[in-house]
Design a protein around this motif. Structure first.
Motif, PDB file in Angstrom:
ATOM      1  N   HIS A 320      27.722  15.541  13.498  1.00  0.00           N
ATOM      2  CA  HIS A 320      26.882  14.399  13.848  1.00  0.00           C
ATOM      3  C   HIS A 320      27.525  13.120  13.916  1.00  0.00           C
ATOM      4  CE1 HIS A 320      23.186  11.814  15.190  1.00  0.00           C
ATOM      5  NE2 HIS A 320      22.789  11.561  13.963  1.00  0.00           N
ATOM      6  N   CYS A 321      27.909  13.160  12.816  1.00  0.00           N
ATOM      7  CA  CYS A 321      28.567  11.214  12.512  1.00  0.00           C
ATOM      8  C   CYS A 321      29.485  10.979  12.980  1.00  0.00           C
ATOM      9  CB  CYS A 321      28.514  10.979  10.762  1.00  0.00           C
ATOM     10  SG  CYS A 321      26.801  10.850   9.767  1.00  0.00           S
ATOM     11  N   ALA A 322      30.448  12.180  12.630  1.00  0.00           N
ATOM     12  CA  ALA A 322      31.975  11.760  13.474  1.00  0.00           C
ATOM     13  C   ALA A 322      31.509  11.693  14.858  1.00  0.00           C
ATOM     14  CB  ALA A 322      32.814  12.808  12.959  1.00  0.00           C
ATOM     15  N   ASP A 323      30.288  12.295  15.885  1.00  0.00           N
ATOM     16  CA  ASP A 323      30.342  12.253  17.153  1.00  0.00           C
ATOM     17  C   ASP A 323      30.301  10.438  17.308  1.00  0.00           C
ATOM     18  OD1 ASP A 323      31.202  14.569  17.491  1.00  0.00           O
ATOM     19  OD2 ASP A 323      29.329  15.163  17.928  1.00  0.00           O
ATOM     20  N   TRP A 324      28.767   9.745  16.880  1.00  0.00           N
ATOM     21  CA  TRP A 324      28.029   8.691  16.621  1.00  0.00           C
ATOM     22  C   TRP A 324      29.419   7.445  16.250  1.00  0.00           C
ATOM     23  CZ3 TRP A 324      24.376   6.352  18.689  1.00  0.00           C
ATOM     24  CH2 TRP A 324      23.251   7.904  19.211  1.00  0.00           C
ATOM     25  N   LEU A 325      30.583   8.124  15.620  1.00  0.00           N
ATOM     26  CA  LEU A 325      32.063   7.587  14.987  1.00  0.00           C
ATOM     27  C   LEU A 325      32.753   7.160  16.061  1.00  0.00           C
ATOM     28  CD1 LEU A 325      33.774   5.579  13.062  1.00  0.00           C
ATOM     29  CD2 LEU A 325      34.744   7.223  12.163  1.00  0.00           C
ATOM     30  N   ALA A 326      32.698   8.318  17.134  1.00  0.00           N
ATOM     31  CA  ALA A 326      33.970   7.993  18.682  1.00  0.00           C
ATOM     32  C   ALA A 326      33.062   6.934  19.530  1.00  0.00           C
ATOM     33  CB  ALA A 326      34.047   9.061  18.673  1.00  0.00           C
ATOM     34  N   ARG A 327      31.606   7.386  19.343  1.00  0.00           N
ATOM     35  CA  ARG A 327      30.751   6.040  19.837  1.00  0.00           C
ATOM     36  C   ARG A 327      31.169   4.609  19.709  1.00  0.00           C
ATOM     37  NH1 ARG A 327      25.031   8.610  21.533  1.00  0.00           N
ATOM     38  NH2 ARG A 327      25.689  10.137  22.043  1.00  0.00           N
ATOM     39  N   ALA A 328      30.793   4.156  18.719  1.00  0.00           N
ATOM     40  CA  ALA A 328      30.209   3.220  17.985  1.00  0.00           C
ATOM     41  C   ALA A 328      31.121   2.129  17.069  1.00  0.00           C
ATOM     42  CB  ALA A 328      29.312   2.703  17.444  1.00  0.00           C
ATOM     43  N   GLY A 329      32.531   3.328  16.309  1.00  0.00           N
ATOM     44  CA  GLY A 329      33.621   2.327  16.079  1.00  0.00           C
ATOM     45  C   GLY A 329      35.295   2.029  16.820  1.00  0.00           C
ATOM     46  N   SER A 330      35.837   1.356  16.096  1.00  0.00           N
ATOM     47  CA  SER A 330      36.187   0.524  16.716  1.00  0.00           C
ATOM     48  C   SER A 330      37.766   0.296  15.202  1.00  0.00           C
ATOM     49  CB  SER A 330      36.066  -0.638  17.320  1.00  0.00           C
ATOM     50  OG  SER A 330      35.402  -1.044  18.520  1.00  0.00           O
ATOM     51  N   ILE A 331      39.067   0.812  15.208  1.00  0.00           N
ATOM     52  CA  ILE A 331      39.904   1.074  14.037  1.00  0.00           C
ATOM     53  C   ILE A 331      40.194  -0.622  14.987  1.00  0.00           C
ATOM     54  CG2 ILE A 331      42.022   1.403  13.563  1.00  0.00           C
ATOM     55  CD1 ILE A 331      39.451   3.498  12.887  1.00  0.00           C
ATOM     56  N   THR A 332      40.544  -1.442  13.747  1.00  0.00           N
ATOM     57  CA  THR A 332      40.759  -2.752  13.937  1.00  0.00           C
ATOM     58  C   THR A 332      42.077  -3.460  13.214  1.00  0.00           C
ATOM     59  OG1 THR A 332      39.224  -3.886  12.536  1.00  0.00           O
ATOM     60  CG2 THR A 332      37.997  -3.794  14.997  1.00  0.00           C
ATOM     61  N   GLY A 333      42.374  -2.304  12.500  1.00  0.00           N
ATOM     62  CA  GLY A 333      43.583  -2.519  11.241  1.00  0.00           C
ATOM     63  C   GLY A 333      44.434  -1.036  11.117  1.00  0.00           C
ATOM     64  N   ASP A 334      45.368  -1.401  10.251  1.00  0.00           N
ATOM     65  CA  ASP A 334      45.663   0.165  10.000  1.00  0.00           C
ATOM     66  C   ASP A 334      45.251   0.165   9.122  1.00  0.00           C
ATOM     67  OD1 ASP A 334      48.010   1.588   9.377  1.00  0.00           O
ATOM     68  OD2 ASP A 334      49.371   0.291   9.641  1.00  0.00           O
ATOM     69  N   CYS A 335      44.755   1.463   8.827  1.00  0.00           N
ATOM     70  CA  CYS A 335      43.721   2.322   8.291  1.00  0.00           C
ATOM     71  C   CYS A 335      44.685   3.047   7.089  1.00  0.00           C
ATOM     72  CB  CYS A 335      42.462   3.440   8.365  1.00  0.00           C
ATOM     73  SG  CYS A 335      40.945   2.878   9.500  1.00  0.00           S
ATOM     74  N   LYS A 336      45.883   3.213   7.165  1.00  0.00           N
ATOM     75  CA  LYS A 336      46.701   3.752   6.854  1.00  0.00           C
ATOM     76  C   LYS A 336      47.197   3.137   5.513  1.00  0.00           C
ATOM     77  CE  LYS A 336      50.634   7.201   6.386  1.00  0.00           C
ATOM     78  NZ  LYS A 336      51.522   6.274   5.096  1.00  0.00           N
ATOM     79  N   ALA A 337      47.755   1.470   5.660  1.00  0.00           N
ATOM     80  CA  ALA A 337      48.036   0.852   5.421  1.00  0.00           C
ATOM     81  C   ALA A 337      47.533  -0.022   3.973  1.00  0.00           C
ATOM     82  CB  ALA A 337      48.576  -0.542   5.730  1.00  0.00           C
ATOM     83  N   TYR A 338      46.198   0.463   4.769  1.00  0.00           N
ATOM     84  CA  TYR A 338      44.781  -0.460   4.404  1.00  0.00           C
ATOM     85  C   TYR A 338      44.106   0.703   3.180  1.00  0.00           C
ATOM     86  CZ  TYR A 338      40.573  -2.777   3.214  1.00  0.00           C
ATOM     87  OH  TYR A 338      38.986  -3.832   2.789  1.00  0.00           O
ATOM     88  N   GLY A 339      44.503   1.812   2.760  1.00  0.00           N
ATOM     89  CA  GLY A 339      44.210   2.626   2.204  1.00  0.00           C
ATOM     90  C   GLY A 339      45.185   3.238   0.980  1.00  0.00           C
ATOM     91  N   GLU A 340      46.243   2.907   1.471  1.00  0.00           N
ATOM     92  CA  GLU A 340      48.237   2.688   0.199  1.00  0.00           C
ATOM     93  C   GLU A 340      47.388   1.715  -0.163  1.00  0.00           C
ATOM     94  OE1 GLU A 340      51.170   2.610   3.166  1.00  0.00           O
ATOM     95  OE2 GLU A 340      50.968   5.134   3.213  1.00  0.00           O
TER      96      GLU A 340
END
Length: 362
Positions: A320-340
């Protein structure tokens, strides 16, 4: 609907709040232990607080003093600690405070016995997450219980609590903590003792760093968090809830007023990141903006699923949450670099190379 909101201790802030359905504000002297580290709070003196309470009352707004640290180091049971508490509570009565937000059952009982002028609120830090716990505090005589944020989607329990409790129950609206966060209690204890490490020149919020890293590398956690959208307030009012708390003591007036406005108007057309604590990442210039955003206008209907789902049993094959992330979420930066970037901090600390006054021999 009535809102309880954090204060910035500014006169202009109170004037702007008067346009919204705000019943009370909350805050404290930053030098005293509580649910936020003093470095993040407005620095005010006792006289400033007295004047602010008077100004709030003139606007028809109550003031609750937060004494919601999860640990007081047992000082509250010493003669010196008892004297300090008596003086502090007596002063708050004299200056017209509405009540106290507390965590310690002993202090709560002291308040109810000796200071009937003050309303007593159980902090959400206490984790009142069952009917039995709630009844214990109601039997102590508390006036209000702030329910922990992770109950926001447990509709079955919320219904039972509202049905079986006489005291006021308040829901926290805008905390973006990890769902059923395993670090919640240790984080509360860390913040309660933060003054001790700040006075020694070091402050490293491990829990905040870890949960921010998890959210950046696994953005579905943004959807799993138990925040409440402005548009969904009616769902909770139908259960009998009329009072709601806006979190954000560490935020400035503009941020708080935006959140208060959105919840008062029951609609917000911007990013959910603008309203939810924790969705703006860590306050570190080197990391930049948090790399994931949620479009609040695309989340209509998201809450329906939780009317029957018990998320304490885990996700298993639920998407459910993954489906809604695809609908309402936007990647606006580098997630990998942020996490690192956060991982670098965590690795330095856990490997013993995090050099600070607190970690060096004294």
């Amino acid at each position: 609907m009535k809102l309880v909101v954090p204060t910035t201790f500014e006169m202009e802030f109170l004037q702007q709040l008067s346009a919204f359905p705000v019943s009370a504000i909350y805050g404290s002297l930053s030098v005293e232990p509580g649910g936020r580290a003093k470095k993040s709070l407005p620095a005010v003196a006792e006289q400033d607080l007295e004047e602010h309470i008077a100004q709030a009352r003139a606007h028809g707004i109550g003031f609750f003093y937060t004494m919601n640290g999860s640990c007081g180091g047992n000082r509250e049971f010493t003669a010196e600690g008892q004297k300090w508490l008596a003086e502090r509570f007596g002063w708050l009565v004299d200056v017209g405070a509405t009540g106290i937000v507390a965590t310690n059952p002993g202090i709560i009982e002291m308040l109810k016995r000796r200071y009937p002028e003050l309303r007593v609120v159980v902090s959400s830090i206490v984790n009142v997450n069952s009917v039995d716990k709630a009844l214990f505090f109601q039997n102590l005589g508390v006036d209000t219980i702030y329910l922990p944020e992770y109950l926001g989607r447990d509709f079955r329990l919320l219904r039972a609590l509202r049905k079986k409790l006489r005291c006021d129950l308040v829901l926290v609206l805008n905390l973006g903590c990890l769902v059923h966060c395993p670090m919640r209690d240790s984080h509360a204890n860390f913040v309660s003792h933060s003054s001790e490490c700040l006075d020694r020149g070091c402050y490293f919020d491990y829990s905040l760093a870890k949960c921010t890293q998890i959210r950046s590398t696994n953005p579905v956690e943004l959807l799993k968090a138990s925040w409440i959208r402005p548009e969904d307030l009616a769902r909770y009012e139908e259960l009998g809830f009329a009072n709601f708390k806006v979190a954000g003591r560490e935020k400035g007036a503009e941020w708080i007023l935006r959140a208060v406005g959105a919840y008062s108007e029951r609609i917000y057309g911007g990013l959910l990141n603008d309203l939810i604590i924790g969705f703006d990442g860590m306050d570190m210039e080197s990391l930049g903006r948090f790399p994931v955003s949620l479009d609040n206008s695309r989340l209509n209907g998201f809450i329906d699923f939780f009317q029957k789902k018990d998320c304490r049993q885990g996700c298993d094959r639920c998407t459910h949450c993954a489906d809604w992330l695809a609908r309402a979420g936007s990647i606006t930066g580098d997630c990998k670099a942020y996490g690192e970037g956060i991982e670098w901090l965590l690795r330095r600390f856990s490997s013993g190379s995090f050099k600070a006054p607190l970690t060096r021999p004294r």
